[in-house]
Design a protein around this motif. Structure first.
Motif, PDB file in Angstrom:
ATOM      1  N   UNK A 143     -17.700  30.181  27.885  1.00 48.80           N
ATOM      2  CA  UNK A 143     -16.811  29.230  27.805  1.00 48.80           C
ATOM      3  C   UNK A 143     -17.324  27.912  27.179  1.00 48.80           C
ATOM      4  N   UNK A 144     -18.274  27.277  27.734  1.00 46.95           N
ATOM      5  CA  UNK A 144     -19.019  26.267  27.300  1.00 46.95           C
ATOM      6  C   UNK A 144     -19.661  26.327  25.867  1.00 46.95           C
ATOM      7  N   UNK A 145     -20.125  27.403  25.484  1.00 51.90           N
ATOM      8  CA  UNK A 145     -20.533  27.364  24.250  1.00 51.90           C
ATOM      9  C   UNK A 145     -19.575  27.537  23.039  1.00 51.90           C
ATOM     10  N   UNK A 146     -18.623  27.899  23.415  1.00 51.71           N
ATOM     11  CA  UNK A 146     -17.277  28.047  22.267  1.00 51.71           C
ATOM     12  C   UNK A 146     -17.309  26.435  21.746  1.00 51.71           C
ATOM     13  N   UNK A 147     -17.644  25.556  22.249  1.00 50.60           N
ATOM     14  CA  UNK A 147     -17.370  24.263  21.601  1.00 50.60           C
ATOM     15  C   UNK A 147     -18.380  23.922  20.455  1.00 50.60           C
ATOM     16  N   UNK A 148     -19.485  24.773  20.478  1.00 46.08           N
ATOM     17  CA  UNK A 148     -20.439  24.778  19.276  1.00 46.08           C
ATOM     18  C   UNK A 148     -20.122  25.434  18.317  1.00 46.08           C
ATOM     19  N   UNK A 149     -19.259  26.414  18.241  1.00 51.50           N
ATOM     20  CA  UNK A 149     -19.041  27.442  17.281  1.00 51.50           C
ATOM     21  C   UNK A 149     -17.981  26.830  16.285  1.00 51.50           C
ATOM     22  N   UNK A 150     -18.143  26.775  15.105  1.00 52.21           N
ATOM     23  CA  UNK A 150     -17.083  26.272  14.112  1.00 52.21           C
ATOM     24  C   UNK A 150     -16.528  27.551  13.267  1.00 52.21           C
ATOM     25  N   UNK A 151     -17.113  28.562  13.076  1.00 56.55           N
ATOM     26  CA  UNK A 151     -16.678  29.713  12.565  1.00 56.55           C
ATOM     27  C   UNK A 151     -15.682  30.546  13.197  1.00 56.55           C
ATOM     28  N   UNK A 192     -15.468  36.801  18.255  1.00 58.79           N
ATOM     29  CA  UNK A 192     -16.622  37.328  18.676  1.00 58.79           C
ATOM     30  C   UNK A 192     -16.822  36.987  20.145  1.00 58.79           C
ATOM     31  N   UNK A 193     -17.097  35.620  20.424  1.00 60.92           N
ATOM     32  CA  UNK A 193     -17.597  35.071  21.530  1.00 60.92           C
ATOM     33  C   UNK A 193     -16.437  35.260  22.501  1.00 60.92           C
ATOM     34  N   UNK A 194     -15.019  35.097  21.983  1.00 63.86           N
ATOM     35  CA  UNK A 194     -14.167  35.166  23.067  1.00 63.86           C
ATOM     36  C   UNK A 194     -13.631  36.776  23.364  1.00 63.86           C
ATOM     37  N   UNK A 195     -14.261  37.492  22.509  1.00 65.08           N
ATOM     38  CA  UNK A 195     -14.081  39.121  22.935  1.00 65.08           C
ATOM     39  C   UNK A 195     -15.221  39.165  24.063  1.00 65.08           C
ATOM     40  N   UNK A 196     -16.475  38.711  23.875  1.00 64.45           N
ATOM     41  CA  UNK A 196     -17.407  38.739  24.977  1.00 64.45           C
ATOM     42  C   UNK A 196     -16.995  38.122  26.137  1.00 64.45           C
ATOM     43  N   UNK A 197     -16.324  36.859  26.043  1.00 61.28           N
ATOM     44  CA  UNK A 197     -15.758  36.495  27.304  1.00 61.28           C
ATOM     45  C   UNK A 197     -14.583  37.318  27.954  1.00 61.28           C
ATOM     46  N   UNK A 198     -13.998  37.896  27.416  1.00 56.03           N
ATOM     47  CA  UNK A 198     -12.890  38.869  27.738  1.00 56.03           C
ATOM     48  C   UNK A 198     -13.544  39.874  28.433  1.00 56.03           C
ATOM     49  N   UNK A 241     -28.019  25.992  18.485  1.00 54.21           N
ATOM     50  CA  UNK A 241     -28.787  26.780  18.527  1.00 54.21           C
ATOM     51  C   UNK A 241     -29.307  27.435  19.784  1.00 54.21           C
ATOM     52  N   UNK A 242     -29.294  26.717  20.816  1.00 53.10           N
ATOM     53  CA  UNK A 242     -29.389  26.873  22.439  1.00 53.10           C
ATOM     54  C   UNK A 242     -28.321  28.053  22.660  1.00 53.10           C
ATOM     55  N   UNK A 243     -27.347  27.702  22.401  1.00 54.69           N
ATOM     56  CA  UNK A 243     -26.071  28.670  22.669  1.00 54.69           C
ATOM     57  C   UNK A 243     -26.279  29.951  22.004  1.00 54.69           C
ATOM     58  N   UNK A 244     -26.881  30.163  21.125  1.00 54.08           N
ATOM     59  CA  UNK A 244     -27.307  31.385  20.071  1.00 54.08           C
ATOM     60  C   UNK A 244     -28.317  32.253  21.277  1.00 54.08           C
ATOM     61  N   UNK A 245     -29.176  31.469  21.456  1.00 57.43           N
ATOM     62  CA  UNK A 245     -30.279  31.909  22.593  1.00 57.43           C
ATOM     63  C   UNK A 245     -29.749  32.418  23.937  1.00 57.43           C
ATOM     64  N   UNK A 246     -28.934  31.450  24.345  1.00 55.49           N
ATOM     65  CA  UNK A 246     -28.471  31.737  25.729  1.00 55.49           C
ATOM     66  C   UNK A 246     -27.519  33.107  25.684  1.00 55.49           C
ATOM     67  N   UNK A 247     -26.780  33.112  24.582  1.00 55.47           N
ATOM     68  CA  UNK A 247     -25.494  34.121  24.433  1.00 55.47           C
ATOM     69  C   UNK A 247     -26.448  35.573  24.294  1.00 55.47           C
ATOM     70  N   UNK A 248     -27.454  35.483  23.628  1.00 57.74           N
ATOM     71  CA  UNK A 248     -28.137  36.955  23.475  1.00 57.74           C
ATOM     72  C   UNK A 248     -28.693  37.221  24.767  1.00 57.74           C
ATOM     73  N   UNK A 249     -29.441  36.387  25.398  1.00 56.67           N
ATOM     74  CA  UNK A 249     -30.513  36.660  26.301  1.00 56.67           C
ATOM     75  C   UNK A 249     -29.525  36.779  27.862  1.00 56.67           C
ATOM     76  N   UNK A 250     -28.450  36.137  28.022  1.00 52.02           N
ATOM     77  CA  UNK A 250     -27.655  36.258  29.227  1.00 52.02           C
ATOM     78  C   UNK A 250     -26.889  37.584  29.119  1.00 52.02           C
ATOM     79  N   UNK A 251     -26.374  37.966  27.606  1.00 51.60           N
ATOM     80  CA  UNK A 251     -25.916  39.392  27.563  1.00 51.60           C
ATOM     81  C   UNK A 251     -26.557  40.638  27.953  1.00 51.60           C
ATOM     82  N   UNK A 252     -27.862  40.460  27.244  1.00 49.46           N
ATOM     83  CA  UNK A 252     -28.777  41.405  27.687  1.00 49.46           C
ATOM     84  C   UNK A 252     -29.194  41.555  28.853  1.00 49.46           C
TER      85      UNK A 252
END
Length: 222
Positions: free
Chosen positions: A39-47, A53-59, A98-109
Motif C-alpha cells: 500500500x505504501x509503495x503504490x505512491x512510488x509507481x507511475x505506470x 500488478x501491485x494492486x493485484x498483489x495487494x488483493x 528503487x527500494x520499493x522494487x527490492x522490498x516488493x520482491x523480497x517480501x513477496x518471496x
C-alpha cells in the motif's frame, strides 16, 4: 477482494492448537507487513500497468490475511490484527521507487517460502490455505529495475545497502535455527520444514538475482 469461505471445523488436540496459534500469528504479522509495504509503495509507481500488478498483489495479500483470520477464529481466538499489529510495525517502509522494487520482491518471496512449510500440514484447512498461496505466488517477476540499476558497478554499493536492509529482515523472520517450537511443530505434522530449511530455500531462490546484480548475500550478523 475475493471473499474467503469459512473453513469447516477440524478436530485438533490442545498442544497442536497452541502451536498452530503461534504459527498463524507469525504468518499473519508478516502478511500484515507485506500489505502495508504494498500500500505504501503504490505512491512510488507511475505506470498504470505496474500499479495494477501491485494492486493485484495487494488483493492477494489481503485475501491470505483474511484466510488466516478465519482459521484463527476457528481455533478459538479473535482479533488477529491486534495480536500481530505491534510486531508488523517493526518492518521498515521503502523510501524510493528503487527500494520499493527490492522490498516488493523480497517480501513477496519471503511469504511464499514461509508458506511452503505448510502445504502438507496435518491440519487440512491450513494446508489448503498454504497450497493456494504458494501456487498463486509462483509467477512473481524479478526486480528488473533494480537489476538494471546494479548493472552499473558504481551503483552496487547503494544496491547492496538496500538489499541488506530487506534480506536480513526476511531471513530473521524465519525464526531461530534451533527453535523448540519448530521441532514440536514437525513432530505434530503441522509443518514439514524448520526455520533453517526455509532460510536455505530463500537463499537459494535469491541466488540468481544476486548473480545478475553482482551483489552478495548479507549475513544475519550484519
Amino acid at each position: 477482494m475475493t471473499r474467503t469461505q469459512p473453513t469447516q471445523p477440524t478436530q485438533i488436540d490442545e498442544e497442536s492448537r497452541a502451536i498452530l496459534r503461534r504459527i498463524v500469528e507469525s504468518l499473519a504479522w508478516r502478511q500484515l507487513a507485506v500489505i502495508n509495504i504494498l500500500g505504501h509503495g503504490l505512491k512510488f509507481v507511475t505506470e498504470l500497468d505496474v500499479k495494477l500488478r501491485v494492486v493485484g498483489e495487494l488483493d492477494r495479500a489481503l485475501e491470505l490475511f483474511q484466510s488466516l483470520r478465519a482459521l484463527y477464529a476457528e481455533l478459538g481466538w479473535t482479533d488477529l490484527e491486534s495480536a500481530v499489529r505491534d510486531r508488523s510495525q517493526e518492518v521498515p517502509y521503502p523510501e524510493s521507487r528503487l527500494e520499493f522494487g527490492v522490498a516488493y520482491y523480497i517480501s513477496g518471496l519471503t511469504e511464499e517460502v514461509a508458506m511452503q512449510g505448510f502445504v502438507e500440514s496435518s491440519h487440512a484447512p491450513f494446508a489448503a490455505i498454504a497450497k493456494k498461496h504458494v501456487e498463486a505466488a509462483a509467477h512473481r517477476p524479478e526486480p528488473t529495475r533494480f537489476i538494471e540499476y546494479c548493472s552499473e558497478p558504481s551503483n552496487r554499493p547503494h544496491g547492496q545497502e538496500l538489499l541488506d536492509r530487506w534480506v536480513v529482515a526476511a531471513r530473521r523472520s524465519f525464526g531461530r535455527t534451533d527453535s523448540p517450537h519448530d521441532a514440536q511443530a514437525l513432530k505434530l505434522g503441522l509443518t514439514t520444514k524448520r526455520g533453517a530449511d526455509l532460510d536455505r530455500i530463500f537463499c537459494e531462490r535469491m541466488a540468481p538475482v544476486l548473480v545478475r546484480c553482482g551483489l552478495a548475500l548479507p549475513s544475519l550478523e550484519r
